[in-house]
Design a protein around this motif. Structure first.
Motif, PDB file in Angstrom:
ATOM      1  N   LEU A 141       0.836  -1.203   0.000  1.00 57.44           N
ATOM      2  CA  LEU A 141       0.000   0.000   0.000  1.00 57.44           C
ATOM      3  C   LEU A 141       0.877   1.262   0.000  1.00 57.44           C
ATOM      4  CD1 LEU A 141      -2.993   0.981   0.219  1.00 57.44           C
ATOM      5  CD2 LEU A 141      -2.649   1.117   2.682  1.00 57.44           C
ATOM      6  N   LEU A 142       0.529   2.170  -0.879  1.00 51.07           N
ATOM      7  CA  LEU A 142       1.216   3.469  -0.933  1.00 51.07           C
ATOM      8  C   LEU A 142       0.175   4.534  -0.610  1.00 51.07           C
ATOM      9  CD1 LEU A 142       3.742   5.192  -1.829  1.00 51.07           C
ATOM     10  CD2 LEU A 142       2.766   5.149  -4.122  1.00 51.07           C
ATOM     11  N   GLU A 143       0.444   5.295   0.448  1.00 44.97           N
ATOM     12  CA  GLU A 143      -0.486   6.374   0.832  1.00 44.97           C
ATOM     13  C   GLU A 143       0.255   7.706   0.770  1.00 44.97           C
ATOM     14  OE1 GLU A 143      -2.870   5.342   4.615  1.00 44.97           O
ATOM     15  OE2 GLU A 143      -1.126   4.012   4.641  1.00 44.97           O
ATOM     16  N   PHE A 144      -0.430   8.706   0.287  1.00 45.67           N
ATOM     17  CA  PHE A 144       0.164  10.061   0.311  1.00 45.67           C
ATOM     18  C   PHE A 144      -0.926  11.102   0.188  1.00 45.67           C
ATOM     19  CE2 PHE A 144       0.291   8.509  -4.067  1.00 45.67           C
ATOM     20  CZ  PHE A 144      -0.243   9.554  -4.790  1.00 45.67           C
ATOM     21  N   ASN A 145      -0.557  12.349   0.452  1.00 44.12           N
ATOM     22  CA  ASN A 145      -1.500  13.456   0.310  1.00 44.12           C
ATOM     23  C   ASN A 145      -1.197  14.239  -0.949  1.00 44.12           C
ATOM     24  OD1 ASN A 145      -2.802  12.936   2.741  1.00 44.12           O
ATOM     25  ND2 ASN A 145      -1.434  14.282   3.897  1.00 44.12           N
ATOM     26  N   LEU A 146      -2.232  14.644  -1.640  1.00 49.45           N
ATOM     27  CA  LEU A 146      -2.070  15.621  -2.707  1.00 49.45           C
ATOM     28  C   LEU A 146      -2.214  16.979  -2.022  1.00 49.45           C
ATOM     29  CD1 LEU A 146      -1.957  16.727  -5.581  1.00 49.45           C
ATOM     30  CD2 LEU A 146      -4.398  16.254  -5.802  1.00 49.45           C
ATOM     31  N   GLY A 147      -1.077  17.669  -1.873  1.00 46.36           N
ATOM     32  CA  GLY A 147      -1.096  18.964  -1.189  1.00 46.36           C
ATOM     33  C   GLY A 147      -0.371  18.912   0.142  1.00 46.36           C
ATOM     34  N   LEU A 148      -0.459  20.013   0.879  1.00 42.08           N
ATOM     35  CA  LEU A 148       0.242  20.146   2.159  1.00 42.08           C
ATOM     36  C   LEU A 148      -0.767  20.379   3.284  1.00 42.08           C
ATOM     37  CD1 LEU A 148       3.056  22.508   0.841  1.00 42.08           C
ATOM     38  CD2 LEU A 148       3.299  20.078   1.361  1.00 42.08           C
TER      39      LEU A 148
END
Lengths: 218, 336
Positions: free
Chosen positions: A91-98
């Motif tokens: 699983l790869l999780e990340f946010n688009l933005g800050l």
């Protein structure tokens, strides 16, 4: 005395280089442009990805060392995201933005330097992504369109969390499919977004659904 | 040899103590805890001096004509005397009255509408505004990096001559944080050093009764956003906090300013529409109670007599801090 000093500096250099020795794996990020028939010309695309976490089936997580990545596709359709390699990742999780913490922390440097052009000066806050270009579909001046999305405060928080599943031990790359983005956004109705608010949220939601994980063919 | 080492150690210890003593942020005991987080930008005299040089330098503007001090004059508590709206490059006129600058470590947000959320990024707004300095921070950095004086000042302040956004902005913050106004007659009265005369005493009593809920002591503001009943100036169409929050309830709300040094920071209000304190008093004394949008604190008839209004103004004059207004540490830097 001198010998001691040299010994200490040798040890500290050794410790520093050891702690940074963990190699990073470069993940290719590819920008997919709209189809030629759509007559949408992209002049610039930049975005922040943050809080990247890789986890395996046992929910073991690995928070990546540098967690703010400014991807700039101005001069190339590919960029590289440096992540720490993680065995059996699924699983790869990340946010688009800050997130709001970054947005309220004052003057920051490196990828978060306001001089990177991804910061609003009239109202504090980062621009999470910029998509700019021209299209005959845009009724605006010179048929331009300009999407600057951001906003960290309730109720106009435009940060999006993205989860992508991956098959363990397969090499992959990320795609950002702007052809799909422009299927969701009609340039006739919306061609300029320059501030936080409902439109910023709308285009952020659209772009967040354009991230795809593609397994590399061997 | 050994004694020399011990001596050197003691000397270093002394220097360490002296510098700690010199570089702490000082404020009166009766002030609340500052909002600004000093651990990320520790106060240092050399950085304050660098920030002061930047504050007075028009290098921050596109055509090198406008400095921060162009609209923030030290003798007016860093407001812009006699100008209702701020000025910019090519004689452009902005859309708001330049606010006073002091006790900024206690502010949660900046600007009349709170659009800026941190002191360290505040300077980006006037630098980039087309009607103010019309410049970009990246071009400011190019200009500063070409300047030998700044190379030296950054070297002295930071230990190397690297000039970047973070250092530039944090140095400006350091100077702004050093602007503390806490030596007015009111402060002396609080400390028991002097007593108010009868008129000031009566003005203080009325102030606590009618003004203190928004202009809260000892900073003389809660720094919250309030609608104080001013009608909209249709040449500006400034809806204040609404522009930032997009909440209809925030329409025509502006940040409550501090009243310290109010005698010297005329004209008043976000658009500088009032030239005198008497006009301000008359405004609050004739609030339209049918205005539903007005802040709850103002929804009552003050019924102040002319003597009472004069007494309140006499009290407001006790908030003048001459030591602050004429402090040589705040004026145009000597090294320029």
């Amino acid at each position: 005395m001198n010998v001691l000093f040299r010994f200490i500096s040798f040890i500290s250099i050794f410790i520093i280089s050891y702690s940074f020795a963990k190699p990073l794996a470069g993940v290719k990020v590819v920008l997919i442009r709209p189809h030629q028939a759509d007559s949408i010309n992209i002049d610039g695309f930049k975005c922040y990805l943050s809080n990247i976490v890789i986890s395996d089936s046992n929910k073991k997580k690995d928070l990546n060392p540098s967690n703010y990545h400014l991807l700039d596709f101005t001069s190339s359709d590919t960029a590289t995201l440096y992540l720490s390699p993680f065995a059996n990742a699924n699983l790869l999780e990340f946010n688009l933005g800050l997130d709001s913490i970054i947005n309220t922390s004052g003057a920051l440097g490196g990828q978060l330097d306001p001089s990177n052009g991804m910061y609003w000066t009239w109202q504090s806050g980062y621009i999470n992504f910029k998509i700019e270009g021209k299209s005959p579909h845009s009724p605006a001046r010179n048929h331009e369109f300009q999407f600057h999305a951001g906003g960290y405060a309730y109720p106009y928080n435009s940060l999006h969390s993205i989860n992508l599943e991956l098959r363990p031990n397969k090499s992959f790359h990320l795609e950002i499919d702007l052809a799909l983005f422009f299927k969701m956004i009609s340039l006739r109705d919306l061609n300029h977004v320059m501030s936080p608010g409902p439109n910023s949220m709308k285009i952020s939601k659209a772009l967040a659904s354009c991230f795809k994980l593609i397994e590399d063919e061997k | 040899m050994k004694s020399k080492t011990v001596l050197l150690f003691l000397l270093l210890l002394c220097i360490a103590f002296v510098s700690v003593e010199k570089n702490t942020f000082k404020y009166p005991k009766y002030f609340p805890k500052p909002v600004y987080q000093f651990e990320n930008n520790q106060i240092n005299d050399l950085k304050i001096e660098l920030g002061r040089t930047l504050f007075y330098d028009p290098i921050l503007s596109l055509d090198n004509t406008i400095s921060c001090a162009s609209c923030h004059n030290p003798y007016n508590a860093f407001a812009h005397v006699d100008h209702n709206l701020s000025h910019g490059i090519n004689d452009k006129i902005g859309n708001r009255n330049a606010p006073v600058l002091f006790n900024l470590a206690w502010h949660k947000t900046f600007m009349w509408d709170g659009a800026i959320n941190h002191l360290d990024v505040q300077a980006l707004a006037p630098i980039s505004h087309p009607d103010e300095m019309g410049e970009s921070i990246s071009n400011v950095l190019l200009k500063l990096n070409r300047n030998q004086i700044y190379k030296q000042l950054f070297y002295q302040a930071y230990g190397d001559s690297l000039i970047n956004t973070e250092r530039t902005l944090k140095s400006i913050s350091q100077f702004l944080l050093s602007l503390i106004s806490s030596n007015s007659k009111y402060d002396s009265m609080l400390l028991g050093k002097i007593q108010f005369n009868t008129q000031e005493q009566n003005g203080y009593r009325l102030f606590k009764l009618h003004c203190n809920s928004c202009h809260k002591e000892p900073l003389f503001s809660t720094f919250e956003f309030k609608n104080n009943g001013l009608t909209i100036d249709t040449s500006l169409n400034d809806y204040g906090r609404y522009r930032v929050s997009l909440m209809p309830n925030d329409s025509l709300k502006f940040k409550v300013p501090s009243l310290r040094n109010i005698e010297f920071s005329y004209p008043y209000m976000h658009d500088g529409r009032f030239k005198t304190l008497a006009q301000v008093m008359n405004h609050y004394n004739s609030i339209d109670l049918n205005n539903k949008k007005i802040s709850t604190e103002l929804k009552r008839n003050l019924n102040l007599s002319s003597n009472e209004k004069v007494d309140i103004i006499a009290f407001l004059r006790t908030l003048t801090d001459k030591k602050f207004l004429f402090d040589s540490k705040h004026t145009y830097p000597k090294n320029k």
